[in-house]
Design a protein around this motif. Structure first.
Motif, PDB file in Angstrom:
ATOM      1  N   ALA A  78      -3.300  18.255  14.001  1.00  0.00           N
ATOM      2  CA  ALA A  78      -3.647  19.669  13.808  1.00  0.00           C
ATOM      3  C   ALA A  78      -3.787  19.991  12.317  1.00  0.00           C
ATOM      4  CB  ALA A  78      -2.586  20.563  14.443  1.00  0.00           C
ATOM      5  N   PHE A  79      -2.861  19.508  11.504  1.00  0.00           N
ATOM      6  CA  PHE A  79      -2.913  19.775  10.072  1.00  0.00           C
ATOM      7  C   PHE A  79      -4.147  19.127   9.453  1.00  0.00           C
ATOM      8  CE2 PHE A  79      -1.000  19.689   5.707  1.00  0.00           C
ATOM      9  CZ  PHE A  79      -0.894  21.061   5.585  1.00  0.00           C
ATOM     10  N   GLY A  80      -4.496  17.918   9.910  1.00  0.00           N
ATOM     11  CA  GLY A  80      -5.715  17.267   9.430  1.00  0.00           C
ATOM     12  C   GLY A  80      -6.952  18.075   9.781  1.00  0.00           C
ATOM     13  N   LEU A  81      -6.966  18.648  10.993  1.00  0.00           N
ATOM     14  CA  LEU A  81      -8.099  19.478  11.403  1.00  0.00           C
ATOM     15  C   LEU A  81      -8.191  20.753  10.568  1.00  0.00           C
ATOM     16  CD1 LEU A  81      -7.957  18.994  15.277  1.00  0.00           C
ATOM     17  CD2 LEU A  81      -9.521  17.923  13.626  1.00  0.00           C
ATOM     18  N   PHE A  82      -7.047  21.273  10.124  1.00  0.00           N
ATOM     19  CA  PHE A  82      -7.059  22.413   9.192  1.00  0.00           C
ATOM     20  C   PHE A  82      -7.798  22.026   7.911  1.00  0.00           C
ATOM     21  CE2 PHE A  82      -3.280  24.259  11.371  1.00  0.00           C
ATOM     22  CZ  PHE A  82      -3.757  25.545  11.522  1.00  0.00           C
ATOM     23  N   MET A  83      -7.567  20.808   7.450  1.00  0.00           N
ATOM     24  CA  MET A  83      -8.207  20.349   6.214  1.00  0.00           C
ATOM     25  C   MET A  83      -9.723  20.268   6.351  1.00  0.00           C
ATOM     26  SD  MET A  83      -5.920  19.976   3.991  1.00  0.00           S
ATOM     27  CE  MET A  83      -4.261  19.512   3.618  1.00  0.00           C
TER      28      MET A  83
ATOM     29  N   MET B  95      -7.531  14.282   1.948  1.00  0.00           N
ATOM     30  CA  MET B  95      -6.192  14.472   2.508  1.00  0.00           C
ATOM     31  C   MET B  95      -6.246  14.614   4.029  1.00  0.00           C
ATOM     32  SD  MET B  95      -3.993  14.224   0.163  1.00  0.00           S
ATOM     33  CE  MET B  95      -4.945  13.225  -0.938  1.00  0.00           C
ATOM     34  N   GLY B  96      -7.296  15.256   4.529  1.00  0.00           N
ATOM     35  CA  GLY B  96      -7.483  15.368   5.978  1.00  0.00           C
ATOM     36  C   GLY B  96      -7.615  14.004   6.625  1.00  0.00           C
ATOM     37  N   PHE B  97      -8.408  13.119   5.998  1.00  0.00           N
ATOM     38  CA  PHE B  97      -8.550  11.759   6.528  1.00  0.00           C
ATOM     39  C   PHE B  97      -7.212  11.016   6.484  1.00  0.00           C
ATOM     40  CE2 PHE B  97     -13.182  12.216   5.675  1.00  0.00           C
ATOM     41  CZ  PHE B  97     -13.622  11.884   6.951  1.00  0.00           C
TER      42      PHE B  97
ATOM     43  N   ILE C 289      -2.524   8.652   9.278  1.00  0.00           N
ATOM     44  CA  ILE C 289      -1.077   8.612   9.504  1.00  0.00           C
ATOM     45  C   ILE C 289      -0.756   9.006  10.947  1.00  0.00           C
ATOM     46  CG2 ILE C 289       1.138   9.658   8.862  1.00  0.00           C
ATOM     47  CD1 ILE C 289      -0.022   9.906   5.992  1.00  0.00           C
ATOM     48  N   ALA C 290      -1.455  10.007  11.468  1.00  0.00           N
ATOM     49  CA  ALA C 290      -1.226  10.433  12.859  1.00  0.00           C
ATOM     50  C   ALA C 290      -1.550   9.305  13.828  1.00  0.00           C
ATOM     51  CB  ALA C 290      -2.061  11.674  13.178  1.00  0.00           C
ATOM     52  N   VAL C 291      -2.663   8.607  13.598  1.00  0.00           N
ATOM     53  CA  VAL C 291      -3.036   7.488  14.476  1.00  0.00           C
ATOM     54  C   VAL C 291      -1.967   6.401  14.406  1.00  0.00           C
ATOM     55  CG1 VAL C 291      -4.695   5.592  14.740  1.00  0.00           C
ATOM     56  CG2 VAL C 291      -5.511   7.940  14.449  1.00  0.00           C
ATOM     57  N   LYS C 292      -1.499   6.092  13.212  1.00  0.00           N
ATOM     58  CA  LYS C 292      -0.452   5.079  13.039  1.00  0.00           C
ATOM     59  C   LYS C 292       0.836   5.507  13.753  1.00  0.00           C
ATOM     60  CE  LYS C 292       1.398   1.507  10.880  1.00  0.00           C
ATOM     61  NZ  LYS C 292       1.300   0.228  11.482  1.00  0.00           N
ATOM     62  N   LEU C 293       1.209   6.758  13.585  1.00  0.00           N
ATOM     63  CA  LEU C 293       2.426   7.276  14.209  1.00  0.00           C
ATOM     64  C   LEU C 293       2.307   7.268  15.733  1.00  0.00           C
ATOM     65  CD1 LEU C 293       5.130   8.479  13.242  1.00  0.00           C
ATOM     66  CD2 LEU C 293       4.086  10.724  13.356  1.00  0.00           C
ATOM     67  N   LEU C 294       1.188   7.761  16.251  1.00  0.00           N
ATOM     68  CA  LEU C 294       1.000   7.799  17.695  1.00  0.00           C
ATOM     69  C   LEU C 294       0.837   6.396  18.272  1.00  0.00           C
ATOM     70  CD1 LEU C 294      -1.334  10.914  17.915  1.00  0.00           C
ATOM     71  CD2 LEU C 294       1.094  10.783  18.543  1.00  0.00           C
ATOM     72  N   GLY C 295       0.313   5.479  17.478  1.00  0.00           N
ATOM     73  CA  GLY C 295       0.191   4.095  17.923  1.00  0.00           C
ATOM     74  C   GLY C 295       1.532   3.398  18.057  1.00  0.00           C
ATOM     75  N   ALA C 296       2.559   3.938  17.411  1.00  0.00           N
ATOM     76  CA  ALA C 296       3.895   3.351  17.479  1.00  0.00           C
ATOM     77  C   ALA C 296       4.683   3.823  18.697  1.00  0.00           C
ATOM     78  CB  ALA C 296       4.680   3.694  16.207  1.00  0.00           C
ATOM     79  N   LEU C 297       4.113   4.755  19.461  1.00  0.00           N
ATOM     80  CA  LEU C 297       4.800   5.227  20.669  1.00  0.00           C
ATOM     81  C   LEU C 297       4.936   4.089  21.667  1.00  0.00           C
ATOM     82  CD1 LEU C 297       3.173   8.736  21.198  1.00  0.00           C
ATOM     83  CD2 LEU C 297       5.581   8.257  20.713  1.00  0.00           C
TER      84      LEU C 297
END
Length: 180
Positions: A55-60, A161-163, A168-176
């Motif tokens: 969501a924060f990336g989409l704000f960017m 910064m958005g990218f 980071i979000a993809v990396k974090l969600l990939g660790a689930l």
């Protein structure tokens, strides 16, 4: 202006002193050491943080935005004066914790292994360290002229910064954990 600027600096230091008080309180009452990254053990927290970063990336990228109330931007009269400056300093310190998370996490864990006075001193010095650049600018305002001027470069940095946030979000969600 110097008084309001110093009040801002005091707000920064107050955040760290209250942070120290909370960490010391946890240590003294439970014996546990507050670890900045403990919450990453819980998949629900990791999912929530990943979605927050998306969501924060989409704000960017200006996909959507939020209008900030005038009382927070200084346009209204409620955020003015010494109390408003202290509050803004406190908020600046609070919002800076994700940016300084790695260093802050190490200091938090180390400080909790020390006696309460040393722990309080360590946190207070972190606050003074964050407030120091603001204090220098308060007393030498000519330094503001040396900062880069706003322009197109800011848009490029914001998009970059958005990218980074999305990566980071993809990396974090990939660790689930994967469902079986």
């Amino acid at each position: 202006r110097i008084g309001l600027g110093m009040a801002f600096c005091i707000g920064v230091v107050v955040f760290f002193v209250l942070f120290a008080a909370a960490a010391i309180g946890i240590k003294l009452t439970t014996g546990a050491v507050f670890n900045w990254s403990d919450q990453l053990r819980y998949p629900s927290f990791v999912l929530a943080m990943g979605l927050f970063l998306v969501a924060f990336g989409l704000f960017m990228f200006d996909v959507f935005g939020i209008a900030v109330p005038s009382s927070l931007t200084g346009s209204g009269s409620t955020g003015s004066g010494i109390a408003g400056s202290i509050g803004m300093g406190f908020l600046a310190a609070l919002l800076s914790t994700p940016c300084s998370g790695a260093i802050l996490a190490a200091v938090v864990v180390w400080a909790q292994t020390q006696n309460p006075a040393t722990s309080l001193l360590a946190f207070t010095l972190m606050g003074v360290g964050m407030a120091l650049p603001y204090a220098v600018i308060i007393f030498i305002p000519g330094l503001l002229n040396k900062l880069p001027k706003p322009g197109d470069w800011m848009e490029h940095v914001r998009k970059a910064m958005g990218f980074i946030l999305l990566i980071i979000a993809v990396k974090l969600l990939g660790a689930l954990p994967k469902e079986r």
